[in-house]
Write an enzyme that holds these catalytic residues in place. Sequence first.
Site, short mmCIF file in Angstrom:
data_model
loop_
_atom_site.label_atom_id
_atom_site.label_comp_id
_atom_site.label_asym_id
_atom_site.label_seq_id
_atom_site.Cartn_x
_atom_site.Cartn_y
_atom_site.Cartn_z
N ASP A 41 41.93 40.39 37.92
CA ASP A 41 43.35 40.78 38.15
C ASP A 41 43.93 41.67 37.32
OD1 ASP A 41 43.33 39.24 40.48
OD2 ASP A 41 44.31 37.55 39.67
N VAL B 171 35.99 53.04 34.48
CA VAL B 171 35.75 53.18 33.03
C VAL B 171 37.11 53.44 32.36
CG1 VAL B 171 34.81 54.97 31.60
CG2 VAL B 171 33.40 54.54 33.68
N LYS C 72 47.03 42.83 41.68
CA LYS C 72 48.20 42.68 42.60
C LYS C 72 49.27 42.88 42.16
CE LYS C 72 45.78 38.64 45.08
NZ LYS C 72 45.45 39.25 46.37
N PRO D 44 47.67 33.99 29.59
CA PRO D 44 48.94 34.40 29.67
C PRO D 44 48.91 35.94 29.63
CG PRO D 44 49.13 33.27 27.67
CD PRO D 44 47.83 32.73 28.45
#
Length: 408
Positions: free
Chosen positions: A197, A27, A219, A174
């Site tokens: 990601d 959240v 990552k 981007p």
Amino acid sequence: MIRPVNPYPVGLDLEGRRVVVIGGGSVAQRRIPVLLESGAVVHLVSPEITPTLQGLVDSGRIRWEARDYRSGDLEGAWYVVAATKDSLVNARVAAEAEQDRTFCVRSDAVNSGTAVTPAVVRRDEMVVAVLTGDRARTAEARDVVARALSDAGAEAPEVEERLRGTVALVGGGPGADDLMTVRGRRLLARADVVVADRLAPQRPLGELRSDVEIVDAAKIPYGRSMAQDAINQVLVDRAREGKFVVRLKGGDPFLYGRGYEEAHACAEAGIPCTVVPGVSSALSVPALAGIPVSNRGMTHEVTIVSGHLPPGHPGSLVDWEALARMRGTLVVLMGVKNSPAIADSLMAGGRSADTPAAIIVDGSLDGQVTHRCTIGTMATTLTDRGVRPPAIVVVGEVAGLPQVLARA
């Protein structure tokens, strides 16, 4: 106090004002990017946070205190978000906020706070906020508004049914949400599960239905990350449950995005998978900085290379000696840490130390900045400017062209 919700719609100016978020889960991950975009000074209190939030902490965009909430944390706050998994803690936060006369949103009990987060539709500079008495109706109403505003119009219901049990690998571009493709935004809005990601656009996640599961697959370079095998398994497992899964990635899924690995995992499991290409940061970020990766009469080749391993590393697949002999543009992704070694390798291979270079940080985002240098001064520039990922390095004559854009 639980009460019917009949909220008064208002827009808050949070520019430069303290906002406290209690809780560091999904959240908070949804709400904080929107708060930052509003100019808020965000103070996060939580024993643990997601990798994506960790990235915001590391970049200095938010302040984090790694501990449980305690009385007094809300002092000086203009707005509070209670977003822990513990309803008792959220209740304490809401009570303190009410005592301080500070508006507070409770993620677990919308009727028990003093403010309600609306469902939002964004079209360029226009923001449409939708509020109703319950979350389901709010999301439905927001979707109606979104379809009405969309040039593409509403898709037939059977199209959504065909998406169930499938996976879409969506390139988010981007970083700026308005550089995400129309197809990508459309599929994201229909997702049951989003595996996102850290470098994917974060604001669109705040526009999703409240029942959408968001899996943080961030990552962080040389830091926390979700193992690729685990990501693959989540895609397959959720699709087998009959859900439509969107794998939201930064840039383009097939350019250092491990998109093929994920598509292969789906194929082996018999899961239909589609790819939505994204605007690659390798080309778009230099362009946003006013640097053409190719220019007439100057370069006839552009080489995109991963810099996550330094020259000489036994696992590196890059022929740095060959790159040093080339005359064109070199675009290095994931190479901030190893850029000094890369510059040394290029000079050792014959490139002049005066070869122009540019380091573009936070490409496409509000904080984008470009550091001009040469490969001979690159190491010093990185240190003096305190450069951190995400950043893209451009090497070649194009990096020395005069600036022609207002933003660089």
